[in-house]
Design a protein around this motif. Structure first.
Motif, PDB file in Angstrom:
ATOM      1  N   PRO A 111      25.622  -0.482 -22.560  1.00 44.01           N
ATOM      2  CA  PRO A 111      24.722   0.789 -22.512  1.00 44.01           C
ATOM      3  C   PRO A 111      25.011   1.709 -21.403  1.00 44.01           C
ATOM      4  O   PRO A 111      24.925   1.270 -20.225  1.00 44.01           O
ATOM      5  N   GLY A 112      25.148   3.002 -21.681  1.00 46.85           N
ATOM      6  CA  GLY A 112      24.795   3.830 -20.687  1.00 46.85           C
ATOM      7  C   GLY A 112      23.838   4.420 -19.998  1.00 46.85           C
ATOM      8  O   GLY A 112      22.842   3.866 -20.145  1.00 46.85           O
ATOM      9  N   GLN A 113      23.792   5.583 -19.663  1.00 50.02           N
ATOM     10  CA  GLN A 113      22.631   6.120 -19.095  1.00 50.02           C
ATOM     11  C   GLN A 113      21.523   6.573 -20.209  1.00 50.02           C
ATOM     12  O   GLN A 113      22.114   7.030 -21.386  1.00 50.02           O
ATOM     13  N   MET A 114      20.235   6.648 -19.989  1.00 52.62           N
ATOM     14  CA  MET A 114      19.225   6.827 -20.873  1.00 52.62           C
ATOM     15  C   MET A 114      19.321   7.982 -21.145  1.00 52.62           C
ATOM     16  O   MET A 114      19.764   9.018 -20.459  1.00 52.62           O
ATOM     17  N   PRO A 115      19.107   8.416 -22.553  1.00 54.04           N
ATOM     18  CA  PRO A 115      19.191   9.996 -23.039  1.00 54.04           C
ATOM     19  C   PRO A 115      18.521  11.017 -22.368  1.00 54.04           C
ATOM     20  O   PRO A 115      17.211  10.308 -21.874  1.00 54.04           O
ATOM     21  N   ARG A 116      19.097  12.194 -22.042  1.00 54.91           N
ATOM     22  CA  ARG A 116      18.243  13.136 -21.337  1.00 54.91           C
ATOM     23  C   ARG A 116      17.739  14.296 -22.359  1.00 54.91           C
ATOM     24  O   ARG A 116      18.102  14.665 -22.952  1.00 54.91           O
ATOM     25  N   LEU A 117      16.266  14.433 -22.031  1.00 53.64           N
ATOM     26  CA  LEU A 117      15.773  15.660 -23.045  1.00 53.64           C
ATOM     27  C   LEU A 117      16.303  16.956 -22.759  1.00 53.64           C
ATOM     28  O   LEU A 117      16.504  17.730 -23.783  1.00 53.64           O
ATOM     29  N   ASP A 118      16.849  17.161 -21.713  1.00 55.11           N
ATOM     30  CA  ASP A 118      17.277  18.469 -21.424  1.00 55.11           C
ATOM     31  C   ASP A 118      18.557  18.636 -21.863  1.00 55.11           C
ATOM     32  O   ASP A 118      18.835  19.908 -22.494  1.00 55.11           O
ATOM     33  N   ASP A 119      19.276  17.580 -22.294  1.00 61.03           N
ATOM     34  CA  ASP A 119      20.504  17.890 -23.217  1.00 61.03           C
ATOM     35  C   ASP A 119      20.374  18.224 -24.568  1.00 61.03           C
ATOM     36  O   ASP A 119      20.849  18.977 -25.195  1.00 61.03           O
ATOM     37  N   TYR A 120      19.125  17.638 -25.027  1.00 60.66           N
ATOM     38  CA  TYR A 120      18.793  18.006 -26.466  1.00 60.66           C
ATOM     39  C   TYR A 120      18.287  19.472 -26.415  1.00 60.66           C
ATOM     40  O   TYR A 120      18.575  20.248 -27.447  1.00 60.66           O
ATOM     41  N   LEU A 121      17.201  19.705 -25.647  1.00 60.12           N
ATOM     42  CA  LEU A 121      16.575  21.098 -25.738  1.00 60.12           C
ATOM     43  C   LEU A 121      17.605  22.028 -25.272  1.00 60.12           C
ATOM     44  O   LEU A 121      17.563  23.092 -25.601  1.00 60.12           O
ATOM     45  N   GLY A 122      18.537  21.906 -24.196  1.00 59.39           N
ATOM     46  CA  GLY A 122      19.543  22.947 -23.986  1.00 59.39           C
ATOM     47  C   GLY A 122      20.580  23.114 -24.946  1.00 59.39           C
ATOM     48  O   GLY A 122      21.460  24.256 -24.841  1.00 59.39           O
ATOM     49  N   ALA A 123      20.653  22.305 -26.098  1.00 60.44           N
ATOM     50  CA  ALA A 123      21.887  22.714 -26.935  1.00 60.44           C
ATOM     51  C   ALA A 123      21.166  23.728 -27.859  1.00 60.44           C
ATOM     52  O   ALA A 123      21.781  24.396 -28.731  1.00 60.44           O
ATOM     53  N   VAL A 124      19.723  23.972 -27.879  1.00 60.13           N
ATOM     54  CA  VAL A 124      19.082  24.933 -28.742  1.00 60.13           C
ATOM     55  C   VAL A 124      19.390  26.244 -28.273  1.00 60.13           C
ATOM     56  O   VAL A 124      18.539  26.590 -27.185  1.00 60.13           O
ATOM     57  N   ASP A 125      20.007  27.186 -28.659  1.00 58.72           N
ATOM     58  CA  ASP A 125      20.018  28.541 -28.151  1.00 58.72           C
ATOM     59  C   ASP A 125      19.114  29.675 -29.063  1.00 58.72           C
ATOM     60  O   ASP A 125      19.209  29.679 -30.121  1.00 58.72           O
ATOM     61  N   ARG A 126      18.533  30.205 -28.183  1.00 56.44           N
ATOM     62  CA  ARG A 126      17.530  31.290 -28.740  1.00 56.44           C
ATOM     63  C   ARG A 126      18.081  32.073 -29.724  1.00 56.44           C
ATOM     64  O   ARG A 126      17.561  32.671 -30.459  1.00 56.44           O
ATOM     65  N   ASP A 127      19.334  32.732 -29.040  1.00 52.84           N
ATOM     66  CA  ASP A 127      19.961  33.664 -29.830  1.00 52.84           C
ATOM     67  C   ASP A 127      20.306  33.375 -31.254  1.00 52.84           C
ATOM     68  O   ASP A 127      20.668  34.282 -32.166  1.00 52.84           O
ATOM     69  N   TYR A 129      12.711  29.383 -33.449  1.00 55.96           N
ATOM     70  CA  TYR A 129      13.179  28.782 -32.258  1.00 55.96           C
ATOM     71  C   TYR A 129      12.306  27.495 -31.722  1.00 55.96           C
ATOM     72  O   TYR A 129      12.940  26.452 -31.228  1.00 55.96           O
ATOM     73  N   GLN A 130      10.979  27.833 -31.896  1.00 50.87           N
ATOM     74  CA  GLN A 130      10.158  26.541 -31.552  1.00 50.87           C
ATOM     75  C   GLN A 130      10.372  25.655 -32.513  1.00 50.87           C
ATOM     76  O   GLN A 130      10.301  24.269 -32.125  1.00 50.87           O
ATOM     77  N   ALA A 131      10.519  25.666 -33.767  1.00 52.07           N
ATOM     78  CA  ALA A 131      10.859  24.540 -34.764  1.00 52.07           C
ATOM     79  C   ALA A 131      12.140  23.993 -34.318  1.00 52.07           C
ATOM     80  O   ALA A 131      12.140  22.815 -34.452  1.00 52.07           O
ATOM     81  N   ALA A 132      13.123  24.502 -33.990  1.00 54.07           N
ATOM     82  CA  ALA A 132      14.214  23.894 -33.464  1.00 54.07           C
ATOM     83  C   ALA A 132      14.052  23.068 -32.317  1.00 54.07           C
ATOM     84  O   ALA A 132      14.862  22.148 -32.179  1.00 54.07           O
ATOM     85  N   LEU A 133      13.300  23.573 -31.252  1.00 51.52           N
ATOM     86  CA  LEU A 133      12.921  22.764 -30.214  1.00 51.52           C
ATOM     87  C   LEU A 133      12.248  21.337 -30.579  1.00 51.52           C
ATOM     88  O   LEU A 133      12.545  20.418 -29.995  1.00 51.52           O
ATOM     89  N   GLU A 134      11.262  21.758 -31.545  1.00 48.32           N
ATOM     90  CA  GLU A 134      10.583  20.344 -31.899  1.00 48.32           C
ATOM     91  C   GLU A 134      11.120  19.275 -32.548  1.00 48.32           C
ATOM     92  O   GLU A 134      11.310  18.277 -32.541  1.00 48.32           O
ATOM     93  N   GLU A 135      12.448  20.073 -33.424  1.00 50.99           N
ATOM     94  CA  GLU A 135      13.328  19.062 -34.091  1.00 50.99           C
ATOM     95  C   GLU A 135      14.151  18.307 -33.135  1.00 50.99           C
ATOM     96  O   GLU A 135      14.521  17.250 -33.076  1.00 50.99           O
ATOM     97  N   ALA A 136      14.624  19.120 -32.121  1.00 49.50           N
ATOM     98  CA  ALA A 136      15.637  18.496 -30.908  1.00 49.50           C
ATOM     99  C   ALA A 136      14.702  17.532 -30.079  1.00 49.50           C
ATOM    100  O   ALA A 136      15.437  16.233 -29.974  1.00 49.50           O
ATOM    101  N   GLU A 137      13.500  17.622 -29.978  1.00 40.71           N
ATOM    102  CA  GLU A 137      12.766  16.795 -29.298  1.00 40.71           C
ATOM    103  C   GLU A 137      12.600  15.382 -29.932  1.00 40.71           C
ATOM    104  O   GLU A 137      12.400  14.228 -29.483  1.00 40.71           O
ATOM    105  N   ALA A 138      12.412  15.440 -31.576  1.00 42.55           N
ATOM    106  CA  ALA A 138      12.207  14.374 -32.333  1.00 42.55           C
ATOM    107  C   ALA A 138      13.285  13.593 -32.388  1.00 42.55           C
ATOM    108  O   ALA A 138      13.439  12.387 -32.430  1.00 42.55           O
ATOM    109  N   GLU A 139      14.734  14.322 -32.298  1.00 45.86           N
ATOM    110  CA  GLU A 139      15.812  13.604 -32.432  1.00 45.86           C
ATOM    111  C   GLU A 139      16.021  12.710 -31.175  1.00 45.86           C
ATOM    112  O   GLU A 139      16.435  11.551 -31.100  1.00 45.86           O
ATOM    113  N   PHE A 140      15.607  13.448 -29.847  1.00 44.40           N
ATOM    114  CA  PHE A 140      15.682  12.972 -28.702  1.00 44.40           C
ATOM    115  C   PHE A 140      14.895  11.603 -28.621  1.00 44.40           C
ATOM    116  O   PHE A 140      15.299  10.326 -28.027  1.00 44.40           O
TER     117      PHE A 140
END
Length: 325
Positions: free
Chosen positions: A147-163, A171-182
């Protein structure tokens, strides 16, 4: 019933009840708790990136931007950076995942920092290194089964681009989906971590291996310590099992190399399990804690201070007695 009533007043009745209760509790736990074979049977889901998940071209760009200035375009090294061609991908993964690389000061030992890139970028960098820079089978592979490092929430949220989204709602729905995946990945990671730590069968051997090979630099508690020439053995409390494994097989800095031929993967698991279990123990020193510098040093200080207080009290009491006389 009269027989039981008569004997429950016996002086030894309380002890008998306690012994029976402990026996039943122990038997119940032994029957329900998973044994070592069952724990080891919970196979770890390897998170080794598949060829479809990595982008070697992207890894090439990352290497050129963050590594080539010190290590050369082909990784062969420069006057300011060592040759990387034979260090192995485990060393690359360790140095980058612990934030020690890239470094703006390659001449000095770097402390642990937050990783400057995402896990995806690191996977791409390692893939490029293995394909274009590494010479043959030199060095050690990344131990993805650990096992490596614990997953980081910032990695999942940072992958969601507002543009990439039409409006704020999308955009908010995508952030919620990324948080659920995290959250899902975090749960899977915890299961893998627990299975690896609990899969160790011989805690005593892990302790002996750590005290023999590691404690003289990292201290008995893993808190680190000073070395020669201004260097130091780092605190390993925040290190993941994979980072500890990678450090052993790559020998970063002044650390000696513990290849799988010296300490087998199974023995490394025992050692890592002991270290992580040790980290979870609370520090019972309270306000008088000494940073877990070692049982001998802490015991000596406690003995010296305690004895000094006893002598001082004895002098004070006898002085008062002489004054009274």
């Amino acid at each position: 019933m009269k027989w039981i009533t008569a004997r429950r007043r016996h002086p030894l009745a309380g002890y008998v009840v306690v012994i029976l209760a402990l026996t039943l509790f122990g038997a119940g736990y032994a029957a329900l708790a998973p044994n070592a074979d069952e724990a080891r049977a919970q196979a770890l889901a390897s998170d080794a990136p598949s060829p479809e998940d990595v982008d070697v071209a992207e890894g090439n760009q990352i290497f050129d931007q963050t590594c080539a200035s010190c290590h050369g375009d082909d990784g062969s090294g420069t006057p300011t950076g060592p040759d990387l061609r034979e260090v192995g991908s485990a060393s690359i993964n360790f140095q980058v995942s612990t934030g020690r690389m890239p470094s703006m000061d390659p001449d000095n030992q770097m402390p642990r920092r937050a990783m400057v890139m995402s896990n995806e970028d690191l996977a791409n960098l390692v893939a490029y290194y293995d394909e274009e820079i590494r010479q043959g089978e030199a060095g050690h592979d990344v131990p993805y089964e650990v096992p490596g490092q614990m997953p980081r929430l910032d990695d999942y949220l940072g992958a969601v681009d507002r543009d990439d989204h039409e409006d704020e709602e999308a955009y908010q729905a995508a952030l919620e989906e990324a948080e659920a995946e995290f959250e899902s990945e975090l749960e899977d990671y915890q299961a893998e971590y627990d299975a690896y730590i609990e899969g160790a069968e011989d805690t005593d051997m892990g302790m002996k291996l750590y005290l023999t090979n590691c404690a003289h630099c990292h201290s008995w508690s893993g808190g680190g310590g000073a070395l020669t020439d201004g260097r130091w053995a780092p605190d390993i409390h925040d290190a993941s099992p994979r980072e500890i494994y990678e450090a052993m097989v790559s020998g970063p800095g002044a650390m000696p190399l513990f290849s799988d031929g010296v300490i087998s993967p199974e023995e490394k698991q025992e050692l890592i399990s002991y270290v992580k279990t040790l980290q979870a123990e609370p520090n019972t020193g309270g306000v008088f804690a000494l940073g877990r510098v070692g049982q001998v040093a802490e015991g000596f200080i406690g003995w010296t201070v305690g004895l000094s207080l006893i002598v001082a009290c004895a002098i004070w009491i006898t002085a008062k007695q002489r004054a009274h006389d």
